[in-house]
Scaffold this active site. Structure first.
Site, PDB file in Angstrom:
ATOM      1  N   PHE A 139       0.802  -1.230   0.000  1.00  0.00           N
ATOM      2  CA  PHE A 139       0.000   0.000   0.000  1.00  0.00           C
ATOM      3  C   PHE A 139       0.838   1.286   0.000  1.00  0.00           C
ATOM      4  O   PHE A 139       0.423   2.310   0.564  1.00  0.00           O
ATOM      5  CB  PHE A 139      -0.957   0.011   1.199  1.00  0.00           C
ATOM      6  CG  PHE A 139      -1.618  -1.305   1.451  1.00  0.00           C
ATOM      7  CD1 PHE A 139      -2.260  -1.988   0.425  1.00  0.00           C
ATOM      8  CD2 PHE A 139      -1.579  -1.894   2.700  1.00  0.00           C
ATOM      9  CE1 PHE A 139      -2.855  -3.222   0.638  1.00  0.00           C
ATOM     10  CE2 PHE A 139      -2.167  -3.133   2.931  1.00  0.00           C
ATOM     11  CZ  PHE A 139      -2.803  -3.791   1.902  1.00  0.00           C
ATOM     12  N   CYS A 140       1.998   1.258  -0.640  1.00  0.00           N
ATOM     13  CA  CYS A 140       2.891   2.424  -0.663  1.00  0.00           C
ATOM     14  C   CYS A 140       3.144   2.955   0.746  1.00  0.00           C
ATOM     15  O   CYS A 140       3.253   4.161   0.966  1.00  0.00           O
ATOM     16  CB  CYS A 140       2.329   3.523  -1.561  1.00  0.00           C
ATOM     17  SG  CYS A 140       2.451   3.164  -3.319  1.00  0.00           S
TER      18      CYS A 140
END
Length: 458
Positions: free
Chosen positions: A375-376
């Site tokens: 998710f970055c």
């Protein structure tokens, strides 16, 4: 000047109408189903109200600033009135500036370019990459993930007090985690920053779509957010807050719109006088449609009433958490614990399952869109999982043995446009997949996990 639209007069009910609510998608097991968009944390669907407002304006689209024609004047008025709308939505102070950018990432890179000399930056490892990575030209202190909101404040206070030299400093903090959905103690962190002579920027990308954000009440120096998470497509973002660092910095981009006067010198060079307003960092032809869509979303959410929206979303959060708790194989990821306030973003792992495989099965077999991976926010997810990440393309790798941790996570996220039926379908699908397993096999294709249609059905 203004653009009239019938949508502005319509009452808005919860869930709010969004585009794509009636889109159907094929299932690998046969037939079609209405798509359940549960990936709001990545990009929320456009509000129908926003789409209607933009459609009403589109025939009048024109260039902004300095154009003498009627459409140019109309577009300029719309662009600048959108700035006012956003300022009101964020509770900006009278002296604050609202700068339009491309995204949260772009906003924070702009602020990074405007830091004064020798400025130190303090961020927690829990930040999304958009707020963790832009500070490459500054001295950065990355703080360990706190396990309580109080610990976050104490950790920051110690770091700021111990900084050497004791010069200008900036704290960057998320308002709501894009991994756990947990709310951070923004007001307390702002007070700690100011007590130690530092400034603070709030990454509100995940907060603004779910919860009211008031710059003056929170006492933060800047707020950054993106339109595409605020139910407004077209690739626009906002950096709003104090003007002095932005005014003193070189323009983020050099070009027309940022300059007030350009003159050729006798020696062949060029003298430039730059704007001191928000235009200083808005060089080039601006994304008028994107800016107007943000303003339309701000109006729609305000008119719907955040109290009502927050209350309904909390019901959905409770339902999802209770439903997942009924499945022993599911572990929900949390930094601050079960009782922490949060928005509609929940990440989890499933014992014995490869997360990419599980997410692919939700999509292919049930028509449910979620996110899997890191998710970055790699440092945070690794901390929560206690493991190193798997290769992004390894959805076809052997599944984890019972009792082993998943190497990535699955994220379900929702908001003002999510119907109850999508939540119930998601929970039912989780129970079925954990209980009976996937009905299809999956393989890697162009880095994505997809059904292996050449293999026999499980």
């Amino acid at each position: 000047m203004s653009v009239s639209t019938a949508a502005a007069d319509q009452s808005i009910c919860a869930p709010l109408p969004v585009l794509g609510a009636d889109v159907t998608v094929p299932l690998v097991t046969g037939g079609e189903v209405t798509y359940a968009a549960l990936d709001y944390a990545a990009s929320a669907p456009a509000l129908q109200r926003v789409w209607d407002d933009v459609a009403a304006y589109a025939p009048y689209y024109g260039s902004v600033h300095r154009g003498a024609g009627y459409l140019s004047q109309l577009s300029t008025d719309l662009f600048e009135s959108s700035r006012v709308t956003v300022a009101e939505f964020l509770g900006c102070r009278a002296e604050d500036q609202v700068v339009f950018t491309r995204s949260t990432t772009d906003s924070l890179n702009l602020l990074a370019a405007a830091l004064p000399a020798h400025c130190q930056v303090f961020v927690f490892e829990t930040e999304h990459h958009a707020s963790l990575l832009p500070w490459r030209d500054a001295r950065v202190t990355c703080l360990d993930a706190p396990r309580t909101p109080a610990e976050a404040v104490v950790t920051l206070e110690r770091a700021l007090a111990d900084r050497d030299p004791y010069g200008p400093a900036l704290v960057c903090v998320t308002g709501a985690s894009n991994v756990t959905g947990e709310l951070w103690p923004v007001k307390e962190l702002a007070a700690a920053a100011h007590a130690h002579g530092a400034r603070i920027v709030l990454d509100a990308a995940q907060l603004a779509p779910h919860h009211p954000v008031d710059i003056a009440e929170l006492d933060v120096d800047w707020v950054a957010f993106s339109g595409h998470k605020l139910y407004a497509p077209f690739g626009s973002g906002v950096l709003a807050g104090r003007a002095d660092w932005l005014r003193d910095a070189e323009p983020y981009l050099a070009g027309g719109g940022a300059s007030r006067k350009v003159a050729r010198r006798a020696d062949g060079g060029v003298d430039v006088e730059w704007h001191t307003t928000a235009a200083r960092h808005e060089a080039g032809s601006p994304n008028v449609i994107g800016v107007y869509s943000i303003a339309a979303a701000c109006k729609a959410l305000t008119e719907a009433g955040f109290d009502q929206l927050v209350a309904r979303e909390q019901q959905l959060v409770t339902r999802v958490r209770e439903g997942l708790a009924e499945v022993p194989a599911v572990k929900v990821l949390s930094l601050f614990g079960d009782d922490a306030p949060r928005v509609g973003v929940i990440s989890f792992v499933v014992e014995g399952w490869n997360s990419s495989h599980f997410a692919a099965a939700l999509s292919a077999e049930y028509g449910i869109g979620v996110r899997d991976g890191l998710f970055c926010a790699h440092p945070l997810v690794r901390t929560l999982l206690g493991s190193e990440p798997q290769d992004p393309g390894e959805c076809g790798a052997p599944e984890a043995e019972p009792g082993e941790r998943s190497l990535n996570a699955i994220r379900v996220s929702f908001g003002a446009g999510t119907p109850d039926e999508h939540i119930e379908r998601f929970l039912g699908a989780v129970r079925e997949l954990v209980g009976a397993g996937a009905r299809w096999t999956y393989r890697t294709e162009d880095g994505r996990c997809v059904p292996d249609r050449g293999a026999a059905q499980v």
